[in-house]
Design an enzyme around this catalytic site. Structure first.
Site, PDB file in Angstrom:
ATOM      1  CB  SER A 131      -8.802  48.391  59.937  1.00  0.00           C
ATOM      2  OG  SER A 131     -10.184  48.080  59.964  1.00  0.00           O
ATOM      3  CG  ASP A 367     -12.203  41.319  55.663  1.00  0.00           C
ATOM      4  OD1 ASP A 367     -13.188  42.084  55.709  1.00  0.00           O
ATOM      5  OD2 ASP A 367     -11.031  41.708  55.878  1.00  0.00           O
ATOM      6  CG  HIS A 370     -10.658  45.272  56.357  1.00  0.00           C
ATOM      7  ND1 HIS A 370     -10.980  44.258  57.244  1.00  0.00           N
ATOM      8  CD2 HIS A 370     -10.397  46.360  57.106  1.00  0.00           C
ATOM      9  CE1 HIS A 370     -10.914  44.724  58.484  1.00  0.00           C
ATOM     10  NE2 HIS A 370     -10.568  46.000  58.430  1.00  0.00           N
TER      11      HIS A 370
END
Length: 390
Positions: A131, A367, A370
């Site tokens: 990702s 998060d 990312h």
């Protein structure tokens, strides 16, 4: 039917026996050799210097404020996934968008989307990995689109392959999801990570003009986040093994595949170094007794200076060793150190993947892996652009 059932049962028991007999079996010499290789380096904090950067160390520098950034706004981009769209998800600050990377001894060229379109006309760029590769793929599309917002486009989203086309220039920018790069097969309902097999994935990469690979985060996942049930190496199945050893085996399979299958006179090959996480504030607030932070939540500015006080990822020692051993080494886009300085660049709780209850509990839900778009991956692509054209 009974005979067929017994044969299938016999095959499954054979695999199960191999797993149970060798639950953690990996050559101790291999493990110790790899660990000694890591320990021979200065304590995990030294940035890798790209060997072919004779006049400019692109990856050593500092972040400077620049109000001409970002290069695009999120509502103008046709592709940003909600998990990366921090502004849309209510992030209240925007100063994190106002920084550019400044190498120590040279000026980094500003990304020119029209130049990219002209020079890459008729070609295919493919990102391959996890990702973080998706993060970078979407960033590049946003950057190009901002320079030519009226050009005709077409997008197909799929798994493992997604492609965005700039039709007027015949350019395809693709993302191929392969978190480990090597193949995963299903054997009797179990996911088997095949450390010496990459042919299943690799056949989809052969025709690209630019290949940018990344892997790393998934190799350390455990429990419910783990993407496999067993590993297979040289015909033996393992319940687990030293994760750095497994990473090295997988990366050497990738490196051999590149050396044997990619015509380097026609295809440019890049490897994106390990993207850091920021879940441990003691790494950037050493000595501070006032900080109550549990992760990247609430961080609004990058670290100052040129080095990060936290640990340099062990995985990068493996990446560096494997690339150096390639017959024709991939270009290492060594974004690790410059990204480590950007504790402010993560979605934190401003990710569309989080529900209100999760957003109310940033200590557990933020998060810090990312990156926001616009944001840090735009600099990764600025470095890719520089490596391609300068």
């Amino acid at each position: 039917m009974a005979v067929l059932f017994l044969k299938l049962l016999g095959s499954f028991l054979t695999i199960l026996c191999l797993v149970l007999v060798k639950p953690h079996t990996v050559s101790s010499a291999v493990i110790m050799g790899l660990r000694n290789h890591h320990n021979n380096h200065n304590h995990h904090r030294r940035p890798m210097l790209q060997a072919n950067q004779s006049t400019c160390a692109l990856f050593v520098g500092t972040w400077v404020r620049d109000d001409t950034y970002p290069m695009y706004q999120s509502p103008e981009c046709p592709i940003i996934d909600s998990e990366f769209n921090c502004q849309m998800n209510g992030r209240p600050d925007s100063d994190y968008l106002k920084y550019r990377w400044q190498p120590l001894n040279c000026q980094l060229p500003r990304f020119n989307g029209l130049e990219f379109l002209v020079k890459m006309k008729g070609k295919t760029v493919m990102f391959v990995g996890d990702s973080l590769g998706l993060n970078q793929w979407e960033s590049l599309i946003c950057m190009i689109h901002a320079a030519a917002p009226r050009t005709r486009t077409h997008m197909t989203r799929g798994d493992p392959l997604s492609t965005f086309k700039f039709l007027d220039y015949g350019i395809s920018v693709s993302f191929y999801r392969a978190p480990y790069l090597v193949d995963i097969d299903v054997v009797h309902g179990k996911r088997v990570l095949k450390l010496e097999d990459i042919s299943g994935n690799g056949k989809s990469w052969l025709n690209a003009d630019v290949l940018s690979f990344n892997t790393g985060h998934w190799w350390s996942h455990e429990g419910s986040l783990q993407g496999w049930d067993y590993m297979e190496s040289m015909g033996t199945y393992y319940q687990d093994m030293d994760r750095l050893v497994a990473l090295e085996k997988g990366l050497r399979t990738w490196a051999n595949w590149v050396d044997n299958n990619i015509d380097r006179s026609k295809t440019r090959v890049f490897f994106q170094s390990i993207s850091p996480t920021h879940y441990n504030p003691s790494e950037w607030s050493a000595g501070s007794t006032s900080s109550t932070a549990k992760n990247c939540y609430g961080e609004t500015a990058p670290m100052s200076g040129t080095t990060y006080p936290g640990a340099y990822p062990d995985q990068m020692r493996v990446v560096d060793a494997v690339i150096r051993d390639m017959h024709s080494p991939a270009y290492l886009l060594d974004i690790t150190m410059l990204s480590e300085l950007r504790k402010d660049g993560h979605p934190s709780i401003y990710s569309g993947d989080l529900n209100p209850k999760q957003k109310a509990n940033p200590d557990r839900s933020a998060d810090c892996s990312h990156w926001c778009l616009p944001g840090l991956p735009d600099t990764w692509n600025q470095l890719l652009y520089t490596a391609l054209f300068y």
